[in-house]
Scaffold this motif. Structure first.
Motif, short mmCIF file in Angstrom:
data_model
loop_
_atom_site.label_atom_id
_atom_site.label_comp_id
_atom_site.label_asym_id
_atom_site.label_seq_id
_atom_site.Cartn_x
_atom_site.Cartn_y
_atom_site.Cartn_z
N GLU A 61 0.78 -1.34 -0.06
CA GLU A 61 0.06 0.12 0.03
C GLU A 61 0.82 1.41 0.03
O GLU A 61 0.33 2.43 -0.30
CB GLU A 61 -0.90 -0.14 1.20
CG GLU A 61 -2.11 -0.90 1.29
CD GLU A 61 -1.56 -2.38 1.82
OE1 GLU A 61 -0.68 -2.55 2.51
OE2 GLU A 61 -2.30 -3.44 1.50
N ALA A 62 2.13 1.26 0.42
CA ALA A 62 3.06 2.16 0.39
C ALA A 62 3.69 2.36 -0.85
O ALA A 62 4.06 3.40 -1.01
CB ALA A 62 3.99 2.22 1.58
N MET A 63 4.25 1.17 -1.43
CA MET A 63 4.90 1.25 -2.61
C MET A 63 4.15 1.64 -3.85
O MET A 63 4.88 2.17 -4.77
CB MET A 63 5.25 -0.36 -2.84
CG MET A 63 6.64 -0.71 -2.47
SD MET A 63 7.33 -2.08 -2.74
CE MET A 63 6.70 -3.20 -1.56
N LEU A 64 3.05 1.14 -3.89
CA LEU A 64 2.10 1.48 -5.37
C LEU A 64 2.10 3.16 -5.36
O LEU A 64 2.08 3.55 -6.75
CB LEU A 64 0.99 0.83 -5.49
CG LEU A 64 0.95 -0.48 -5.53
CD1 LEU A 64 -0.47 -1.35 -5.51
CD2 LEU A 64 1.76 -1.05 -6.73
N PRO A 65 1.50 4.08 -4.45
CA PRO A 65 1.43 5.36 -4.55
C PRO A 65 2.92 5.91 -4.89
O PRO A 65 2.88 6.80 -5.69
CB PRO A 65 1.04 5.96 -3.39
CG PRO A 65 -0.02 4.60 -2.80
CD PRO A 65 0.85 3.54 -3.25
N SER A 66 3.78 5.39 -4.25
CA SER A 66 5.15 6.05 -4.65
C SER A 66 5.71 5.71 -6.03
O SER A 66 6.43 6.47 -6.50
CB SER A 66 6.14 5.25 -3.69
OG SER A 66 5.85 5.58 -2.31
N ILE A 67 5.39 4.41 -6.52
CA ILE A 67 5.63 4.09 -7.81
C ILE A 67 4.99 5.09 -8.67
O ILE A 67 5.47 5.53 -9.87
CB ILE A 67 5.59 2.65 -8.32
CG1 ILE A 67 6.51 1.78 -7.34
CG2 ILE A 67 5.56 2.47 -9.70
CD1 ILE A 67 6.29 0.33 -7.41
N GLY A 68 3.64 5.11 -8.61
CA GLY A 68 2.65 6.28 -9.29
C GLY A 68 3.04 7.51 -9.34
O GLY A 68 3.25 7.92 -10.50
N ALA A 69 3.72 8.12 -8.30
CA ALA A 69 4.41 9.33 -8.19
C ALA A 69 5.67 9.39 -9.12
O ALA A 69 5.71 10.47 -9.72
CB ALA A 69 4.50 9.76 -6.63
N GLY A 70 6.35 8.42 -9.16
CA GLY A 70 7.55 8.28 -9.56
C GLY A 70 7.25 8.32 -11.46
O GLY A 70 7.88 9.09 -12.24
N LEU A 71 6.26 7.65 -11.64
CA LEU A 71 5.89 7.59 -13.28
C LEU A 71 5.29 9.05 -13.64
O LEU A 71 5.51 9.63 -14.58
CB LEU A 71 4.60 6.45 -13.28
CG LEU A 71 5.13 5.06 -13.36
CD1 LEU A 71 4.06 4.27 -13.43
CD2 LEU A 71 6.04 5.05 -14.45
N LEU A 72 4.78 9.49 -12.56
CA LEU A 72 3.99 10.96 -12.88
C LEU A 72 5.06 11.88 -12.96
O LEU A 72 5.05 12.88 -14.01
CB LEU A 72 3.02 11.29 -11.92
CG LEU A 72 2.26 12.77 -12.28
CD1 LEU A 72 1.34 12.79 -13.40
CD2 LEU A 72 1.47 13.07 -10.78
N TRP A 73 6.06 11.94 -12.05
CA TRP A 73 7.13 12.65 -12.14
C TRP A 73 7.93 12.50 -13.46
O TRP A 73 8.62 13.41 -14.13
CB TRP A 73 8.21 12.63 -10.99
CG TRP A 73 9.49 13.02 -11.08
CD1 TRP A 73 9.94 14.26 -10.74
CD2 TRP A 73 10.77 12.57 -11.23
NE1 TRP A 73 11.36 14.60 -11.21
CE2 TRP A 73 11.57 13.54 -11.45
CE3 TRP A 73 11.17 11.25 -11.77
CZ2 TRP A 73 13.18 13.09 -11.53
CZ3 TRP A 73 12.48 10.85 -11.89
CH2 TRP A 73 13.40 11.90 -11.92
#
Length: 139
Positions: A61-73
């Motif tokens: 649950e902590a990794m997926l938003p981080s990966i999504g934020a990285g993709l958005l970045w």
């Protein structure tokens, strides 16, 4: 990075597709960030095991938003580079920075409700209006 690539490779054709060929320098930037993050976590895990400490697992649950934020970045960085390459440094960078500022102030205003009070809200809206005006005038 695109401008540095063009300076070092003057034979690059400015026709269609040249931008995509120059954008390959961003792959090294993104892979470097990813490998650095994985390396830091691996060093932490190995160090914790070596010292016989518990390695705290990162929940999904902590990794997926981080990966999504990285993709958005990553997407926003590529779009910024395309804007700078197309419009030039003066206009492309200014519009990209102002766009990011506008998105962040909208999040702080509507998403997190950080701005409270009539005076603060009026100052905040005045700053946003100045930002939008500057973005319109620069184009």
């Amino acid at each position: 990075p695109c401008a540095i690539y063009v300076i070092r490779h003057p034979d690059t054709d400015p026709a269609a597709g040249a931008l995509l060929r120059r954008m390959r320098v961003t792959l090294a930037q993104f892979l470097g960030s990813f490998c650095g993050a994985v390396g830091i976590y691996a060093a932490y895990a190995l160090g914790a095991q070596w010292r016989r400490l518990a390695v705290h697992a990162v929940p999904l649950e902590a990794m997926l938003p981080s990966i999504g934020a990285g993709l958005l970045w990553g997407v926003s960085t590529v779009c910024t580079m395309v804007a700078i390459d197309t419009l030039g440094f003066g206009i492309g960078y200014a519009l990209s920075s102002n766009g990011a500022f506008l998105v962040s102030i909208l999040w702080s205003l509507f998403g997190y409700n950080e701005i409270r009070g009539r005076r603060n809200l009026s100052l905040f809206c005045a700053a946003a209006l100045c930002n939008v005006t500057a973005s319109c005038l620069i184009t």
